[in-house]
Design an enzyme around this catalytic site. Structure first.
Site, PDB file in Angstrom:
ATOM      1  N   THR A 189       1.329  -4.026  31.916  1.00  0.00           N
ATOM      2  CA  THR A 189       1.553  -2.778  31.212  1.00  0.00           C
ATOM      3  C   THR A 189       3.034  -2.500  30.956  1.00  0.00           C
ATOM      4  O   THR A 189       3.372  -1.761  30.046  1.00  0.00           O
ATOM      5  CB  THR A 189       0.977  -1.628  32.048  1.00  0.00           C
ATOM      6  OG1 THR A 189       1.333  -1.868  33.418  1.00  0.00           O
ATOM      7  CG2 THR A 189      -0.531  -1.593  31.955  1.00  0.00           C
ATOM      8  N   LEU A 227       8.190   6.794  28.121  1.00  0.00           N
ATOM      9  CA  LEU A 227       9.318   6.158  28.802  1.00  0.00           C
ATOM     10  C   LEU A 227       9.897   5.013  27.990  1.00  0.00           C
ATOM     11  O   LEU A 227      11.100   4.782  28.004  1.00  0.00           O
ATOM     12  CB  LEU A 227       8.860   5.628  30.163  1.00  0.00           C
ATOM     13  CG  LEU A 227       8.481   6.694  31.191  1.00  0.00           C
ATOM     14  CD1 LEU A 227       7.711   6.074  32.339  1.00  0.00           C
ATOM     15  CD2 LEU A 227       9.740   7.396  31.705  1.00  0.00           C
ATOM     16  N   ASN A 228       9.025   4.275  27.326  1.00  0.00           N
ATOM     17  CA  ASN A 228       9.474   3.083  26.612  1.00  0.00           C
ATOM     18  C   ASN A 228       8.628   2.936  25.347  1.00  0.00           C
ATOM     19  O   ASN A 228       7.432   2.658  25.423  1.00  0.00           O
ATOM     20  CB  ASN A 228       9.306   1.857  27.519  1.00  0.00           C
ATOM     21  CG  ASN A 228       9.819   0.574  26.875  1.00  0.00           C
ATOM     22  OD1 ASN A 228       9.668   0.359  25.672  1.00  0.00           O
ATOM     23  ND2 ASN A 228      10.425  -0.274  27.675  1.00  0.00           N
ATOM     24  N   GLY A 247       1.144   8.882  31.424  1.00  0.00           N
ATOM     25  CA  GLY A 247       0.447   7.594  31.545  1.00  0.00           C
ATOM     26  C   GLY A 247      -0.278   7.224  30.260  1.00  0.00           C
ATOM     27  O   GLY A 247      -0.779   8.081  29.537  1.00  0.00           O
ATOM     28  N   GLU A 284      -4.801   3.791  29.449  1.00  0.00           N
ATOM     29  CA  GLU A 284      -6.207   3.855  29.093  1.00  0.00           C
ATOM     30  C   GLU A 284      -6.528   4.656  27.835  1.00  0.00           C
ATOM     31  O   GLU A 284      -7.496   4.369  27.147  1.00  0.00           O
ATOM     32  CB  GLU A 284      -6.993   4.399  30.301  1.00  0.00           C
ATOM     33  CG  GLU A 284      -7.032   3.330  31.384  1.00  0.00           C
ATOM     34  CD  GLU A 284      -7.378   3.833  32.771  1.00  0.00           C
ATOM     35  OE1 GLU A 284      -6.579   4.597  33.328  1.00  0.00           O
ATOM     36  OE2 GLU A 284      -8.436   3.469  33.279  1.00  0.00           O
TER      37      GLU A 284
END
Ligand code: MOS
Length: 735
Positions: A463, A624-625, A696, A699
């Protein structure tokens, strides 16, 4: 503080992966390595009467054949086999434990030989005599045996009455077949003995979970076992629970006191966990104006005879659509199959597929635009808990996704849009998943030369965990990213939960923030040991680290280099370990959302479906990225395309076996199936969900995609296909 956070930093482990320097569980070459090959059961239920390994043992190079009769001792209590994510109810499967056969493909013997080919040929000579028992592997045939499991979703109002009174109703059943993770890397474990210490290189999403499990199963002490999994070639949930090959590798190593590797074949991996086949029943009732008055969602899913696995399939409507009357029910059917397991967005991938197809059908019945209906029913609260969200930029997802897709140019009439001989269909759906945080501890070692090592026991399942950890650490310590090294996937490192549930980024990065704060405090203390320290009297809350210097935020002139501070304190390194503090506050729901828009082109004569465009607009807090985040969502969309059009394990119920246990006949999308995928990240600042505002992304990318495609296929063809995958035989019009 944000030179790297939010950027499109390339993977820090990319070079190691493409050069082969990154080693995977089945790639550790050790002197004297023994290779194990699994002999599996060909029947789904019964007993082993006799195992005749005479012929196999006679093959030159074969060292031993382990069975339940001659294996080393194993624990005899169920609790020893319960790992962190084992279902609460039931008795976990014990590999090579006894003569009972619980599913086809169950390992019954392990052939140990000097090389893999010898083990494999010898395995074909092991003769097994069975006592068969009647079995059942067909969900539909056993549907009447379904029993209800406890779920947190409580009923509201009177859903049945409200449905009966509704002006417009939609009731239907949807079906998702058994699907497999099919990670590229095969499941493998290499177990190595060294001075009575067992080191296991395992393909797993949780090294500490496997470590604890092995200690239980083999009654070993914690410091006698270490488990390593620094790299994984994909897991998607299949590596959350310890898989049987790790037990077999350790059994082999214990029996022979030699290093043993057990690698499964692709076909053997079809006896591991899977996404359970699920029947989803939806009943929606609305007033003529499109207000929802009733929602019922029932799921009937497969589990094994020995464990009750289930996830949240039915609760998602509670989060998305306002309705005064609702009822949810989750049922299970026990079959003679292995226990299902988590697979990317477990529960949501299936449940939201059904919900979002049903919403589309309700929109058709109401003669309403499907996105308009969703906005009309939009819920700003989690209705089950009756709380607001920490953030929910789903309206913005609809808006930006629709704008980029060109949704306003859609002609609502099915079969109304064409491109030459192709029917064109546009469909949309909503996605929703959890934004969780779990306790994790991070260690940072800052050296005087301005390098830092950051570590925790997490696995990077592909990930991008290495990369985001390097980014966040670099920013928090004010160092160039090249100066950061990240260590993961080693059970001896600080505590970290399984890499799953999309919770690692928020858990680990918030732990980094706390650890970096402790590093700054230590550095300040050390700096102030200097005579006439320029930082004397500066409060720890007022210092920052930038460009290798610690300085006062109030007076940038007051600073010291890291090297200078360490010299002053006579230290060559600072080591800190801190944990994040998961938010226990129940006053808000924490979720991540998306809006998915899909275009399909369907050959009118042949029924061939191509997904020509997908726009996935995601609101997932702080990104974040941009590069790894986009990859996660793209990967999820590809999975969604597979779920919609290709993936299906086919069982021959007479034999209780999967017929297409390979990736030639179990279809997954290939390059030719994938066209234009656009990922949009909607701006979502969320200081409530956790200090860094991270939600996150592992998923959410798959959720809603299959529904958007199914809805597009309906729009293109006028044919509603409710059982996945949507293959050409189901859409073609014979007239
Ligand atoms: Mo994920 S299904 O929690 O690896």
């Amino acid at each position: 503080m944000t030179a790297y956070i939010g950027s499109a930093t390339s993977r820090v482990d990319g070079r190691a992966k493409v050069t082969g320097e990154a080693r995977y569980a089945g790639e550790f070459s050790i002197g004297g390595l023994v290779h194990g090959y699994v002999v599996e059961s060909t029947i789904p239920r019964g007993r082993v009467v006799r195992i005749d390994a005479t012929e196999a043992l006679a093959v030159s190079g074969v060292i031993d054949v382990l069975t339940h009769q001659n294996r080393p001792p194993m624990a005899d209590k169920d609790s020893a086999y319960k790992d962190e994510t084992a279902p609460e109810k039931g008795a976990p499967y014990r590999p090579l434990y006894d003569d009972v056969i619980r599913f086809s493909g169950q390992p019954l013997a392990l052939v140990l030989a000097d090389d893999w080919e010898t083990a494999r040929i010898a395995a074909s000579m092991v003769k097994i005599e069975y006592k068969k028992e009647p079995h059942t592997t067909d969900l539909h045939a056993q549907r009447a045996e379904a029993f209800t499991v406890d779920k947190p979703e409580k009923p509201r109002g009177d859903a049945a009455k409200a449905l009966a009174a509704a002006a417009v109703r939609h009731e239907a059943e949807y079906f998702i077949p058994t699907e497999y993770h099919n990670p590229m890397e095969l499941f493998a474990s290499t177990a190595v003995w060294d001075d009575d210490h067992l080191t296991v290189h395992d393909k797993t999403q949780g090294v500490q979970n496997v470590q604890q499990y092995l200690c239980g199963v083999f009654k070993m002490k914690s410091d006698e076992v270490s488990v390593m999994s620094p790299y994984m070639g994909g897991g998607f949930g299949s590596g959350l629970r310890p898989q049987y090959q790790v037990v077999l590798a350790v059994l082999g190593a214990l029996a022979l006191k030699r290093p043993v590797r057990v690698m499964l074949t692709r076909a053997q991996m079809y006896a591991l966990g899977y996404r359970p086949a699920t029947i989803e029943r939806l009943a929606l009732g609305a007033n003529g104006d499109g207000t929802l008055v009733s929602m019922r969602h029932e799921a009937i899913a497969v589990t094994s005879q020995f464990e009750e696995f289930s996830r949240n399939d039915t609760g998602w409507g509670n989060l998305l659509y306002k309705t005064p009357n609702a009822k949810f029910e989750h049922k299970l059917v026990k079959l003679d199959v292995p226990t299902p397991c988590d697979m990317r967005a477990p529960g949501a991938a299936t449940g939201v597929f059904a919900l979002e197809c049903a919403m589309d059908e309700l929109a058709v019945a109401l003669k309403s635009d499907p996105m308009h209906l969703r906005l009309q029913c939009y819920s700003d609260r989690h209705q089950g808990e009756d709380v607001p969200y920490t953030s929910k930029q789903l309206r913005e997802c609809y808006r930006e996704g629709a704008a980029s897709f060109g949704w306003d140019k859609r002609n609502a009439e099915p079969r109304s849009m064409r491109d030459g001989s192709d029917l064109v269909g546009w469909g949309m759906a909503t996605g929703v998943w959890e934004a969780l945080q779990m306790p994790a501890t991070v260690r940072i070692v800052l050296s005087a030369n301005g390098h830092a090592e950051v570590s925790t026991a997490a696995s990077d399942i592909g990930t991008g965990t290495y990369t985001i950890m390097a980014q966040v650490t670099a920013d928090m310590l004010g160092l160039p990213i090249e100066n950061i090294s990240v260590r993961l996937g080693d059970s001896t490192l600080p505590q970290c939960p399984l890499e799953g549930g999309s919770w690692i980024a928020s858990s680990v990065c918030n732990a980094i923030a706390n650890t970096a704060r402790a590093v700054r405090a230590d550095l300040l203390k050390i700096a102030n040991k200097a005579k006439d320290s320029p930082l004397a009297g500066v409060d720890v809350g007022d210092v920052a680290l930038v460009d290798g210097k610690i300085f006062s935020k109030r007076d940038a002139g007051r600073s010291m280099t890291i090297a200078g501070a360490m010299l002053a304190g006579k230290a060559d390194r600072i080591t800190c370990e801190e944990t994040n503090k998961p938010n226990e506050d129940k006053s808000h729901a924490r979720n991540v959302h998306s809006a998915v828009f899909a275009e399909v082109k369907v050959d009118e004569e042949l029924g061939i479906i191509r997904v020509t465009r997908v726009v996935n607009a995601v609101a997932a807090g702080r990104i974040l990225n941009l590069k790894t985040a986009r990859s996660q969502i793209m990967g999820g969309v590809v999975w969604g395309i597979g779920m919609a059009l290709h993936e299906e394990a086919l069982h021959d119920h007479r034999f209780g076996r999967v017929m297409n246990a390979n990736i030639a006949e179990y279809h997954v999308p290939v390059n030719a199936d994938i066209h234009d995928i656009e990922v949009i990240f909607v701006d979502e600042q969320d200081p409530l969900v956790n200090p860094l505002g991270i939600k996150g992304l592992g998923e959410i990318g798959i959720v809603g995609v299959a529904a958007a495609i199914a809805n597009a296929v309906y729009h293109a063809t006028g044919k509603r296909v409710r059982d996945l995958p949507i293959t050409l035989d189901k859409v073609i019009q014979f007239d």
